[in-house]
Design an enzyme around this catalytic site. Structure first.
Site, PDB file in Angstrom:
ATOM      1  N   LYS A  53       0.852  -1.168   0.088  1.00 26.65           N
ATOM      2  CA  LYS A  53      -0.236  -0.116  -0.027  1.00 26.65           C
ATOM      3  C   LYS A  53       1.045   1.195   0.034  1.00 26.65           C
ATOM      4  O   LYS A  53       0.615   2.215  -0.930  1.00 26.65           O
ATOM      5  CB  LYS A  53      -1.056  -0.100   1.462  1.00 26.65           C
ATOM      6  CG  LYS A  53      -2.121  -0.783   1.091  1.00 26.65           C
ATOM      7  CD  LYS A  53      -2.908  -1.165   2.424  1.00 26.65           C
ATOM      8  CE  LYS A  53      -3.966  -2.145   2.530  1.00 26.65           C
ATOM      9  NZ  LYS A  53      -4.521  -2.443   3.614  1.00 26.65           N
ATOM     10  N   GLN A  97      -4.833  -1.030   9.672  1.00 22.32           N
ATOM     11  CA  GLN A  97      -4.868  -2.505   9.082  1.00 22.32           C
ATOM     12  C   GLN A  97      -5.262  -3.547  10.076  1.00 22.32           C
ATOM     13  O   GLN A  97      -4.883  -3.546  11.157  1.00 22.32           O
ATOM     14  CB  GLN A  97      -3.349  -2.850   8.834  1.00 22.32           C
ATOM     15  CG  GLN A  97      -2.957  -4.149   8.304  1.00 22.32           C
ATOM     16  CD  GLN A  97      -3.679  -4.238   6.728  1.00 22.32           C
ATOM     17  OE1 GLN A  97      -3.631  -3.182   5.994  1.00 22.32           O
ATOM     18  NE2 GLN A  97      -4.225  -5.514   6.521  1.00 22.32           N
ATOM     19  N   ASP A 120     -11.505   3.061   3.981  1.00 22.16           N
ATOM     20  CA  ASP A 120     -11.620   1.630   3.839  1.00 22.16           C
ATOM     21  C   ASP A 120     -13.242   1.099   3.577  1.00 22.16           C
ATOM     22  O   ASP A 120     -13.590   0.136   3.483  1.00 22.16           O
ATOM     23  CB  ASP A 120     -11.126   0.940   5.283  1.00 22.16           C
ATOM     24  CG  ASP A 120     -10.198  -0.037   4.899  1.00 22.16           C
ATOM     25  OD1 ASP A 120      -9.854  -0.195   3.637  1.00 22.16           O
ATOM     26  OD2 ASP A 120      -9.472  -0.569   5.685  1.00 22.16           O
TER      27      ASP A 120
END
Length: 300
Positions: A53, A97, A120
Site C-alpha cells: 500500500k 490495518q 476503507d
C-alpha cells in the site's frame, strides 16, 4: 465454453494510472492527497499488505504516512493516534490495518475514524450511506469486484446475482453494490439450504467464503460471470517441501469451462483492493477541498 479471463492486474494498473493523472493535476495546484496507514503488531501478511500500500501510494504521487505500533499497544493509544490523524490536514485518508490484537476493540477503532477520511469504507456511517444510496466510501474489495464485473458487462440491470458470504467487509457491501446496479440479489452463507441450486440461478456469482475451491463447476450457471474473492494458501509439494500456492474459493478449471467470464486467483480481485483504496483516497481529497471527483472507472 471457455470463459474470458477478467484481468484484475491489468484493470488495477489502468485505474492506478488514472488516479496518478488526477493526483498530478491536484499537485500542480499545491494539493497533494495523503494516506495514513496504522499497523499494529507483527502479523506477516499485514506487513506485506502495508508495504504494498505504501509503495503504490507513493507511485501515484500521494503522500504516505505509516504508523507502526507494537502488539502490546493499548486501545487508548490507538484511539489517540486516530484522533490526531483525524485532525491532521495533511491526511485525507486513514486506514487501520486489520486484524488488531485481542486487547483492542476493532469496532471502537473503526468508529473513531472520521467518516470523511474512512477510505476503507468500514465506518457505520459509510455502511449506512451505501445501504441508503447516499454517496459515501465503499469497501475497497467489493468496489473492485463491481468494477471488474462492469468491465465485461456494463449494464447489470435485471440480472440475478448471488453473493456467497455475509461479512461486513465483502459480502454485505457487495450485495448492496449489486442492488444499486438494479440486480436481484441473494446473499448465501453457511446456513443456506441447497446452496448449489441457489448458485446455479446466478447470472453473477461472487464467492467470498475463504474455503478453497468450494464452488465447483456444476454450481455455475452456463454463461455466468464468476468473481472469486477467495485467497487461500495451500501446500504445493510439487514445487518443493514447505512450498505453497494460492487458490480461490472457486474450482477455477471447472468453472472456466462453464462461465462466460471469471477472475483468476491470483491476479483477479486482489490487485483491485489497493487500487480502489487509492481511488477512495483521491475522492476523499477532492471532497475535503470541494472539488469534483474525476471520472476514473472506465473499462480496462
Amino acid at each position: 465454453m471457455s470463459a474470458t479471463i477478467i484481468d484484475g492486474k491489468a484493470y488495477a494498473a489502468g485505474l492506478r494510472g488514472r488516479v496518478a493523472d488526477a493526483v498530478a493535476a491536484l499537485a500542480a495546484n499545491g494539493m497533494v492527497p495523503g494516506l495514513a496507514v496504522v499497523l499494529v503488531g507483527e502479523d506477516p501478511a499485514s506487513h506485506v499488505y502495508v508495504k504494498n500500500k505504501a509503495r503504490q501510494t507513493v507511485e501515484v504521487g500521494m503522500r504516505s504516512f505509516e504508523h507502526r505500533l507494537p502488539a502490546s499497544v493499548t486501545e487508548t493509544e490507538v484511539l489517540d493516534l486516530v484522533s490526531r490523524l483525524n485532525a491532521d490536514p495533511a491526511v485525507d485518508g486513514i486506514l487501520v490495518q486489520l486484524p488488531l490484537p485481542l486487547q483492542i476493540d476493532t469496532q471502537k477503532i473503526i468508529e473513531a475514524i472520521d467518516p470523511a477520511k474512512d477510505v476503507d469504507g468500514f465506518h457505520p456511517i459509510n455502511a449506512g450511506r451505501l445501504m441508503t444510496g447516499v454517496r459515501g466510501f465503499v469497501s475497497c474489495t467489493p468496489l473492485g469486484c463491481l468494477l471488474l464485473i462492469r468491465s465485461v458487462q456494463p449494464n447489470l440491470a435485471g440480472l440475478d446475482a448471488v453473493v456467497i458470504g455475509r461479512s461486513n467487509i465483502v459480502g454485505k457491501p457487495m450485495a448492496q453494490l449489486l442492488v444499486s446496479q438494479n440486480c436481484t440479489v441473494t446473499i448465501a452463507h453457511s446456513k443456506t439450504r441447497d446452496l448449489k441450486d441457489v448458485c446455479r440461478r446466478a447470472d453473477i456469482l461472487v464467492a467470498a467464503v475463504g474455503r478453497p475451491e468450494m464452488v465447483r463447476g456444476d454450481w455455475i450457471k452456463p454463461g455466468a460471470i464468476v468473481i472469486d474473492v477467495g485467497i487461500n494458501r495451500i501446500p504445493n509439494p510439487d514445487a518443493g517441501e514447505g512450498r505453497t500456492r494460492l487458490i480461490g474459493d472457486v474450482a477455477y478449471g471447472e468453472a472456466a469451462q462453464v462461465a462466460s467470464a471469471i477472475t483468476p486467483v491470483p491476479g483477479g480481485v486482489g490487485p483491485m483492493t489497493i487500487a480502489c483504496l487509492l481511488r477512495n483516497t483521491l475522492e476523499a481529497a477532492c471532497l475535503r477541498r470541494g472539488l469534483p471527483m474525476p471520472a476514473l472507472d472506465a473499462a480496462a
